[in-house]
Structure formats: C-alpha cells, structure tokens
Design a protein around this motif. Structure first.
Motif, short mmCIF file in Angstrom:
data_model
loop_
_atom_site.label_atom_id
_atom_site.label_comp_id
_atom_site.label_asym_id
_atom_site.label_seq_id
_atom_site.Cartn_x
_atom_site.Cartn_y
_atom_site.Cartn_z
N GLY A 191 3.68 -14.79 5.68
CA GLY A 191 3.18 -14.71 4.40
C GLY A 191 2.62 -13.24 3.83
O GLY A 191 2.18 -13.37 2.64
N ILE A 192 2.65 -12.33 4.58
CA ILE A 192 2.13 -11.12 4.22
C ILE A 192 3.00 -10.48 3.32
O ILE A 192 2.46 -9.34 2.42
CB ILE A 192 1.68 -10.29 5.40
N GLY A 193 4.38 -10.74 3.48
CA GLY A 193 5.32 -9.97 2.77
C GLY A 193 6.42 -8.90 3.73
O GLY A 193 6.83 -7.98 3.07
N LYS A 194 6.24 -8.96 4.69
CA LYS A 194 7.25 -8.10 5.60
C LYS A 194 8.59 -8.13 5.11
O LYS A 194 9.01 -7.35 4.89
CB LYS A 194 6.95 -8.76 7.04
N THR A 195 9.09 -9.63 5.11
CA THR A 195 10.43 -9.56 4.73
C THR A 195 10.57 -9.16 3.29
O THR A 195 11.75 -8.56 3.00
CB THR A 195 10.94 -11.07 4.81
N LEU A 237 1.08 -4.42 7.67
CA LEU A 237 0.73 -4.43 6.61
C LEU A 237 -0.76 -4.90 6.11
O LEU A 237 -1.17 -4.31 5.09
CB LEU A 237 1.55 -5.21 5.63
N GLY A 238 -1.08 -5.71 6.93
CA GLY A 238 -2.60 -6.31 6.58
C GLY A 238 -2.38 -7.21 5.15
O GLY A 238 -1.61 -7.14 4.18
N TYR A 239 -3.67 -7.83 5.06
CA TYR A 239 -3.86 -8.39 3.78
C TYR A 239 -4.07 -7.88 2.25
O TYR A 239 -4.64 -6.51 2.58
CB TYR A 239 -5.12 -9.76 3.75
N PRO A 240 -3.45 -7.99 1.29
CA PRO A 240 -3.87 -7.19 0.01
C PRO A 240 -5.03 -7.35 -0.23
O PRO A 240 -5.90 -8.19 -0.05
CB PRO A 240 -2.77 -7.87 -1.01
N GLU A 290 4.84 -5.77 12.04
CA GLU A 290 4.40 -6.83 12.69
C GLU A 290 2.98 -7.33 11.95
O GLU A 290 2.06 -6.61 11.73
CB GLU A 290 3.88 -6.43 14.09
N ASP A 291 3.17 -8.59 11.69
CA ASP A 291 1.98 -9.31 10.90
C ASP A 291 2.05 -10.67 10.82
O ASP A 291 3.29 -11.17 11.31
CB ASP A 291 1.77 -8.64 9.51
N ASP A 338 0.80 -1.37 -0.02
CA ASP A 338 -0.02 0.01 -0.02
C ASP A 338 0.84 1.19 0.03
O ASP A 338 1.67 1.14 0.74
CB ASP A 338 -0.80 -0.18 1.28
N THR A 339 0.56 2.29 -0.86
CA THR A 339 1.48 3.29 -1.04
C THR A 339 1.51 4.21 0.42
O THR A 339 2.46 4.73 0.72
CB THR A 339 0.72 4.35 -1.99
N THR A 340 0.38 4.16 1.02
CA THR A 340 0.37 4.98 2.11
C THR A 340 1.31 4.40 3.32
O THR A 340 2.03 5.17 4.12
CB THR A 340 -0.89 5.15 2.82
N LYS A 341 1.37 3.13 3.43
CA LYS A 341 2.25 2.47 4.19
C LYS A 341 3.70 2.48 3.87
O LYS A 341 4.56 2.64 4.81
CB LYS A 341 1.79 0.86 4.34
N LEU A 342 3.90 2.38 2.42
CA LEU A 342 5.24 2.57 2.15
C LEU A 342 5.91 3.97 2.24
O LEU A 342 7.05 4.23 2.62
CB LEU A 342 5.38 2.21 0.53
N GLU A 343 4.85 4.72 2.32
CA GLU A 343 5.41 6.33 2.51
C GLU A 343 5.77 6.42 4.03
O GLU A 343 6.60 7.27 4.41
CB GLU A 343 4.46 7.31 2.17
#
Length: 312
Positions: free
Chosen positions: A49-53, A175-178, A45-46, A25-30
């Motif tokens: 499999g969400i993609g944290k790494t 991050l949450g689910y996409p 923290e999530d 998500d752009t907001t979270k990337l910012e």
C-alpha cells in the motif's frame, strides 16, 4: 551549455510528469532516475500500500516506449518471462515468441513470490541486455529498465532473492510512509479518478538514450575513485560483515554517482553525490552475520561516517 540546459529541462519535465500522478519523495525519485540513466535496475522493497507499483507504472507511462508488467507467482515459469519457441505449422518452422521481458520498461511485481528458477531467468537480461533461448541469443531493446517490487513483511510462500540476484539491481529503495500533507494529497488525487489516467509520455526513448550517454560521460577524479574503494574496504573489514562491497559494487556506486551528478546539472562527480547514493547502492550488496538488512544499512552508515572524504 545549451546542451546541458536542454538535459536539465528534459529531466525536470520527466520528474514533474511522474510526480503529477504519484506522491513520491524527490530524492528517492532522483535515485530511481539515476538508476535509469546509469543503465541499471531498481528494486523497491516496502510494506503493502505504499505505492511501489504506482511509482513504477507512473515512470513507465512517462516514457514514450513499450511497457510490460509481470505479476510473479510461485507457478510462474522462466519462459513466461523470457518467451519460448513455438512450432509454426503454416511455415513449418520453429519461431521464437518474445515474452514480456522484451520491453523498454518492465515491472516485475512481487519478485520474491517467483521461484528461484524463474528469478534466475532475469539474470542474463539484467546483466547483459539479452535473452538466450534454445541456443539462440536475442538482444533486448535499448533502453531496457527493470523495476521490481517485493514485500518484506509477508514471507509465507516467498523465495528471498539470493545475493547474486540482488547484486543485479543497481539501487534498492524503501519508499516509506508519506508525510501528513502528502497523504492528504494522495486522497485528493484519488477522490474521483485514477491519477494515471491523464498521464502522457514526457520524453522519447531517444531522449532517455541521450541522457544515459551523457551520464556515462560525467567525469570522476581519482581521489573520489579512491574514496569509493576505501568505502568498500571499510564494509569488508567491519566485524559484523560476512561479505562487504565487491569491486562490481564499487563500479555500481561510481555509475550511480555519475548519473546523480548529471541529474544535478554537473559534468563532474562530487563527494556529496557518492554519499547521497551510497546507502541505496551499497546496503543490499553487504551481507551481515545476522542476515538482517537493518544491520547491513548500519554497516554502510558507519563506513560513510568513518571514511575520510577527499578534500576538494
């Protein structure tokens, strides 16, 4: 004006590069970039499999600097992160061998699986940008940026971070689910190759340092400083709070708001900048009576709702 345009172009190039490899998500990337430009650190923290790494690695690969990864386990020692002194038989002297913390971007994966002793070894480096070993202080490179991850679901064999350690992270994100379309995009990108394979650095370290310096130069007027103090006071006075936002937390909120304003192309902070970053900066610094992160987020949300915003 030309300098501001160049900054915006550099930031957009960095965002595009990261998002070319990972769906975030752009907001979270910012918010992650705001932490980088504010010279802070990020805790993701999530659930697995969400993609944290992947997000951490994509950002690291997008910067033309050194990158190290630390996979935390219960038997990891502090010296495995900071480095240690080893006797050099040829020269007949003791030499310091730097650990993985001596990099521009450090990914500390599953930080809550490391022991409290090892977790605490990160405190000095995160707060002061240096490592002390055997009585000698070693400066870390600039920029220095830690991205740590943790899984809040699997608690067996983990060591929850204490409040003092959490406070060293400028931003804590879920991050949450996409979304549906984003998850389909993930499958398309992963069909035949690893999206990170084609990733190339988007900006140099000198660009990062320039962006950090520019973010620190962003102005914030006194009424907004008072707004931050009132937000902190509201969390302290909340009946469900044991510990509210500290003065250091208020400084963190100001720095992150300055960096966010810079990312948005302004040389001054607005109330919206503060409200945008407040949940990610404040919630992990607020301790509720039931010790639940959800309650801490509710305390912050109530403060943002009830504290009057200064009229511009």
């Amino acid at each position: 004006m030309a300098e501001s345009t160049a900054y915006r172009s550099t930031i957009q190039r960095l965002k595009d590069t990261v998002q070319s490899a990972v769906v975030v998500d752009t907001t979270k990337l910012e918010l992650i970039l705001a932490a980088l430009f504010a010279q802070g650190h990020v805790l993701l923290e999530d659930v697995p499999g969400i993609g944290k790494t992947l997000v951490a690695k994509a950002l690291a690969y997008s910067l033309h600097g050194s990158f190290k990864r630390v996979q935390c386990t219960p038997d990891l020692l502090p010296s495995d992160i900071t480095g240690s002194t080893i006797y050099n038989q040829r020269e007949q002297r003791f030499d310091f061998v730097p650990g993985p913390i001596f990099a521009n971007v450090v990914l500390v994966d599953e930080i809550n699986r490391a022991s409290p002793r090892t977790q605490s070894s990160l405190l000095e480096s995160m707060a002061e940008g240096q490592v002390t070993s055997d009585g000698f202080t070693h400066e870390l490179a600039r920029p220095f940026f830690i991205m740590a991850t943790q899984n809040p679901v699997e608690m067996a064999g983990t060591f929850p971070l204490p409040e003092a350690q959490l406070d060293r992270f400028l931003v804590m994100l879920n991050l949450g689910y996409p979304k549906y379309e984003d998850e389909v995009m993930i499958l398309e990108r992963e069909e035949h190759r690893d999206p990170l394979d084609d990733l190339r650095p988007a900006i140099d370290l000198k660009d990062v340092i320039a962006l950090q310096d520019a973010a620190r130069a962003v102005d914030i007027v006194r009424p907004l400083k008072e707004y931050i103090v009132r937000l902190a006071a509201a969390t302290r006075a909340h009946p469900d709070a044991v510990l509210g936002l500290s003065p250091r937390g208020g400084v963190a909120l100001q720095k992150c708001a300055q960096a966010t304003a810079h990312i948005r192309g302004r040389a001054f902070v607005t109330p919206d900048d503060i409200k945008t970053v407040a949940p990610a900066v404040m919630a992990h610094r607020v301790l509720s009576r039931d010790r639940r992160s959800e309650t801490a987020r509710e305390i912050v949300a109530q403060a943002l709702k009830e504290v009057a915003v200064p009229v511009e």
